[in-house]
Design a protein around this motif. Structure first.
Motif, PDB file in Angstrom:
ATOM      1  N   ASP A 106      22.048 -10.896 -49.434  1.00 15.76           N
ATOM      2  CA  ASP A 106      20.305 -10.439 -50.670  1.00 15.76           C
ATOM      3  C   ASP A 106      20.398 -11.550 -51.850  1.00 15.76           C
ATOM      4  OD1 ASP A 106      19.757  -8.618 -48.419  1.00 15.76           O
ATOM      5  OD2 ASP A 106      20.909  -7.258 -50.000  1.00 15.76           O
ATOM      6  N   GLY A 107      21.665 -11.228 -52.474  1.00 20.33           N
ATOM      7  CA  GLY A 107      21.502 -11.917 -53.602  1.00 20.33           C
ATOM      8  C   GLY A 107      21.430 -14.021 -53.183  1.00 20.33           C
ATOM      9  N   ILE A 108      22.156 -14.138 -52.621  1.00 23.69           N
ATOM     10  CA  ILE A 108      21.816 -15.749 -52.435  1.00 23.69           C
ATOM     11  C   ILE A 108      20.616 -15.697 -51.766  1.00 23.69           C
ATOM     12  CG2 ILE A 108      22.517 -17.655 -50.572  1.00 23.69           C
ATOM     13  CD1 ILE A 108      25.887 -16.217 -50.937  1.00 23.69           C
ATOM     14  N   ASN A 109      19.923 -14.623 -51.246  1.00 22.44           N
ATOM     15  CA  ASN A 109      18.868 -15.263 -50.231  1.00 22.44           C
ATOM     16  C   ASN A 109      17.392 -15.154 -51.299  1.00 22.44           C
ATOM     17  OD1 ASN A 109      18.423 -15.823 -47.677  1.00 22.44           O
ATOM     18  ND2 ASN A 109      19.255 -13.461 -47.143  1.00 22.44           N
ATOM     19  N   LEU A 110      17.964 -13.937 -52.695  1.00 20.59           N
ATOM     20  CA  LEU A 110      17.082 -14.009 -53.806  1.00 20.59           C
ATOM     21  C   LEU A 110      16.734 -15.497 -54.907  1.00 20.59           C
ATOM     22  CD1 LEU A 110      14.445 -12.420 -54.929  1.00 20.59           C
ATOM     23  CD2 LEU A 110      17.829 -11.358 -56.295  1.00 20.59           C
ATOM     24  N   PHE A 111      18.423 -15.839 -54.499  1.00 21.32           N
ATOM     25  CA  PHE A 111      17.842 -17.148 -55.428  1.00 21.32           C
ATOM     26  C   PHE A 111      18.011 -18.088 -54.610  1.00 21.32           C
ATOM     27  CE2 PHE A 111      20.741 -21.715 -55.636  1.00 21.32           C
ATOM     28  CZ  PHE A 111      20.857 -21.492 -56.737  1.00 21.32           C
ATOM     29  N   CYS A 112      18.041 -18.754 -53.257  1.00 24.07           N
ATOM     30  CA  CYS A 112      17.293 -19.357 -52.019  1.00 24.07           C
ATOM     31  C   CYS A 112      15.618 -19.033 -52.653  1.00 24.07           C
ATOM     32  CB  CYS A 112      17.740 -19.506 -50.774  1.00 24.07           C
ATOM     33  SG  CYS A 112      19.335 -19.756 -50.187  1.00 24.07           S
ATOM     34  N   LYS A 113      15.153 -18.299 -52.035  1.00 17.76           N
ATOM     35  CA  LYS A 113      13.771 -18.369 -52.509  1.00 17.76           C
ATOM     36  C   LYS A 113      13.200 -18.262 -53.735  1.00 17.76           C
ATOM     37  CE  LYS A 113      13.035 -15.107 -48.867  1.00 17.76           C
ATOM     38  NZ  LYS A 113      13.384 -13.186 -48.631  1.00 17.76           N
ATOM     39  N   GLN A 114      14.065 -18.403 -54.930  1.00 17.25           N
ATOM     40  CA  GLN A 114      13.015 -18.266 -56.139  1.00 17.25           C
ATOM     41  C   GLN A 114      13.498 -20.302 -56.652  1.00 17.25           C
ATOM     42  OE1 GLN A 114      12.626 -16.574 -58.708  1.00 17.25           O
ATOM     43  NE2 GLN A 114      11.948 -16.136 -57.056  1.00 17.25           N
ATOM     44  N   ALA A 145      12.801 -21.988 -53.930  1.00 19.28           N
ATOM     45  CA  ALA A 145      11.805 -22.851 -53.246  1.00 19.28           C
ATOM     46  C   ALA A 145      10.637 -22.763 -54.269  1.00 19.28           C
ATOM     47  CB  ALA A 145      11.965 -22.149 -52.014  1.00 19.28           C
ATOM     48  N   LEU A 146      10.287 -21.662 -54.114  1.00 14.21           N
ATOM     49  CA  LEU A 146       9.134 -21.291 -54.864  1.00 14.21           C
ATOM     50  C   LEU A 146       9.176 -22.080 -56.261  1.00 14.21           C
ATOM     51  CD1 LEU A 146       6.974 -19.262 -54.518  1.00 14.21           C
ATOM     52  CD2 LEU A 146       7.761 -17.492 -56.314  1.00 14.21           C
ATOM     53  N   THR A 147      10.213 -22.085 -56.723  1.00 10.14           N
ATOM     54  CA  THR A 147       9.670 -22.608 -58.243  1.00 10.14           C
ATOM     55  C   THR A 147      10.122 -24.385 -58.620  1.00 10.14           C
ATOM     56  OG1 THR A 147      12.170 -22.360 -58.949  1.00 10.14           O
ATOM     57  CG2 THR A 147      10.247 -20.761 -59.369  1.00 10.14           C
ATOM     58  N   HIS A 148      11.176 -24.244 -57.128  1.00 10.82           N
ATOM     59  CA  HIS A 148      11.321 -26.138 -57.368  1.00 10.82           C
ATOM     60  C   HIS A 148      12.072 -26.658 -58.589  1.00 10.82           C
ATOM     61  CE1 HIS A 148       9.093 -27.123 -53.506  1.00 10.82           C
ATOM     62  NE2 HIS A 148       8.127 -26.573 -53.606  1.00 10.82           N
ATOM     63  N   SER A 149      12.816 -25.055 -58.657  1.00 12.97           N
ATOM     64  CA  SER A 149      14.484 -25.978 -59.508  1.00 12.97           C
ATOM     65  C   SER A 149      15.143 -24.331 -59.334  1.00 12.97           C
ATOM     66  CB  SER A 149      13.485 -25.365 -61.488  1.00 12.97           C
ATOM     67  OG  SER A 149      12.736 -24.086 -61.380  1.00 12.97           O
ATOM     68  N   ILE A 150      16.163 -25.096 -60.696  1.00 15.10           N
ATOM     69  CA  ILE A 150      17.302 -23.820 -61.280  1.00 15.10           C
ATOM     70  C   ILE A 150      17.049 -22.142 -61.314  1.00 15.10           C
ATOM     71  CG2 ILE A 150      19.447 -22.945 -61.854  1.00 15.10           C
ATOM     72  CD1 ILE A 150      19.479 -25.470 -59.661  1.00 15.10           C
ATOM     73  N   PRO A 151      16.763 -21.539 -60.861  1.00 19.30           N
ATOM     74  CA  PRO A 151      15.953 -20.188 -62.162  1.00 19.30           C
ATOM     75  C   PRO A 151      16.655 -19.624 -62.948  1.00 19.30           C
ATOM     76  CG  PRO A 151      17.085 -19.604 -59.398  1.00 19.30           C
ATOM     77  CD  PRO A 151      17.160 -20.893 -59.903  1.00 19.30           C
TER      78      PRO A 151
END
Length: 83
Positions: free
Chosen positions: A30-38, A40-46
């Motif tokens: 879940d944590g890795i998916n959350l990171f990847c979604k962020q 993708a959403l922001t086009h940056s490191i969250p």
């Protein structure tokens, strides 16, 4: 749609991450998916990335080599950190 992937993670970081994510009711996946979604959403490191200062780099190298300075008490440590 889900895709399977394989990643290499430092074992100590992984163990700590699993424990932290548990507190939020999340699995490592879940944590890795959350990171990847962020990403993708922001086009940056969250999160903010910082380059350690030279003094920090030296301290980390000393720590890894187990050659770090030892202090007799917290006051001496604080004094060194503030110098």
């Amino acid at each position: 749609m889900r895709a399977s992937t394989s990643i290499r993670i430092d074992s100590e970081a992984k163990a700590i991450t699993i424990e932290v994510l548990k507190q939020y009711g999340l699995s490592l996946s879940d944590g890795i998916n959350l990171f990847c979604k962020q990403v993708a959403l922001t086009h940056s490191i969250p999160f903010e990335l910082k380059v350690p200062k030279e003094r920090m780099k030296i301290a980390l190298e000393e720590l890894e080599a187990k050659k770090g300075e030892k202090f007799k008490n917290i006051e001496d440590l604080k004094r060194d950190l503030l110098s």
